[in-house]
Enzyme design. Structure first.
Site, PDB file in Angstrom:
ATOM      1  N   ASP A  32      32.449  37.144  41.852  1.00 46.61           N
ATOM      2  CA  ASP A  32      32.551  37.079  40.402  1.00 46.61           C
ATOM      3  C   ASP A  32      32.780  35.597  40.084  1.00 46.61           C
ATOM      4  O   ASP A  32      33.176  34.835  40.969  1.00 46.61           O
ATOM      5  CB  ASP A  32      33.740  37.934  39.941  1.00 46.61           C
ATOM      6  N   ASP A  34      34.168  33.957  36.606  1.00 54.01           N
ATOM      7  CA  ASP A  34      35.342  33.598  35.801  1.00 54.01           C
ATOM      8  C   ASP A  34      36.609  34.184  36.419  1.00 54.01           C
ATOM      9  O   ASP A  34      36.739  35.404  36.564  1.00 54.01           O
ATOM     10  CB  ASP A  34      35.178  34.144  34.369  1.00 54.01           C
ATOM     11  N   ASP A 191      38.316  39.403  40.230  1.00 58.62           N
ATOM     12  CA  ASP A 191      39.680  39.290  39.690  1.00 58.62           C
ATOM     13  C   ASP A 191      39.952  40.292  38.572  1.00 58.62           C
ATOM     14  O   ASP A 191      41.072  40.335  38.067  1.00 58.62           O
ATOM     15  CB  ASP A 191      39.933  37.878  39.140  1.00 58.62           C
TER      16      ASP A 191
END
Ligand code: BG6
Ligand code: MG
Length: 241
Positions: A32, A34, A191
């Site tokens: 991922d 961001d 996250d």
């Protein structure tokens, strides 16, 4: 510190590894962006806050946490709650938010890579492991360029390449196809709760970065990637057998 959850072990069964005596073969890592590769979460927060203040919508850091991993549009819809507004206005708000965000992106460079990321990318290259980024961000290409890591990423996809955003598995399945890999050959590093759900639904191995109440569903939970080596991650996955 690494640990695996019970849920992770149940998920492992769903990957049919009990029937196989071989160790999991991870051939690709899909990141991922961001909150994993770079801390744009703060930029997203500041730009949503500016928009919310201009529009008189209650918003704060806590509310921003709920938006982690969601697409820009889904984030705005969540912020608006019960407020009913016309599509034209929605579009104007989305464009305005992105204008503010693009100003932040202009200031980015490789200093904004989160600790451990560059080293891990280099180790993956050395180990011949394919790499991808699967992001909810429409700005993913711009950010990757600013960070100066494009030469170490084989495939970049975002939720606009597929029909359904995270938590649907689509963006990870698409990234694996582009890498020429099976889902079970991929390890995802995420996250956001929605991203972990998406990667598990895709049938991939998942490392969650952050607090257990957010990423505890992942096979491996870590605070961040600082000091994390590819050999550590591989061993942790193999020890789940
Ligand atoms: C996700 C972020 O990766 O991308 C979200 O976690 C963000 O906070 C989303 O809203 C969309 O990003 P962008 O760049 O398309 O506005
Ligand atoms: Mg994220």
């Amino acid at each position: 510190m690494m640990y695996s959850s019970n849920l992770a072990k149940e998920h492992k069964n769903s990957l049919n590894l009990e029937e196989s005596s071989t160790l999991p073969q991870i051939r690709g890592v899909i990141f991922d962006m961001d909150g994993v590769i770079t801390d744009t979460i703060e930029y997203h927060y500041q730009t949503w806050q500016q928009l919310a203040d201009e529009e008189g919508i209650p918003f704060n850091r806590e509310a921003n946490e709920e938006l982690r991993g969601l697409s820009r549009r889904d984030s705005l819809i969540k912020m608006l709650g019960d407020r009913e507004i016309f599509e034209e206005k929605i579009q104007e708000l989305l464009d305005r938010k992105n204008r503010y965000y693009l100003e932040f992106i202009q200031t980015m460079n490789s200093d904004q890579l989160l600790p451990g990321v560059e080293n891990l990318l280099n180790e993956l290259r050395a180990a011949n492991i394919k790499t991808g980024i699967a992001s909810a961000s429409q700005n993913v290409h711009r950010v990757v360029d600013r960070l100066g890591i494009r030469d170490r990423i084989d495939v970049i996809t975002n939720v606009y390449n597929v029909n359904r955003p995270k938590p649907a598995p689509d963006v990870f399945v698409y990234a694996a196809e582009e890498l020429g890999l099976l889902p079970r050959e991929c390890l995802v590093i995420e996250d956001a709760e929605s991203g972990i759900e998406a990667a598990l639904a895709a049938g991939m191995w998942v490392v969650g970065l952050g607090p257990g109440d957010r990423v505890g569903q992942a096979h491996i939970v870590l605070p961040n990637l600082e000091g994390v080596h590819w050999s550590d991650l591989l061993l942790a996955i193999q020890s789940l057998r």
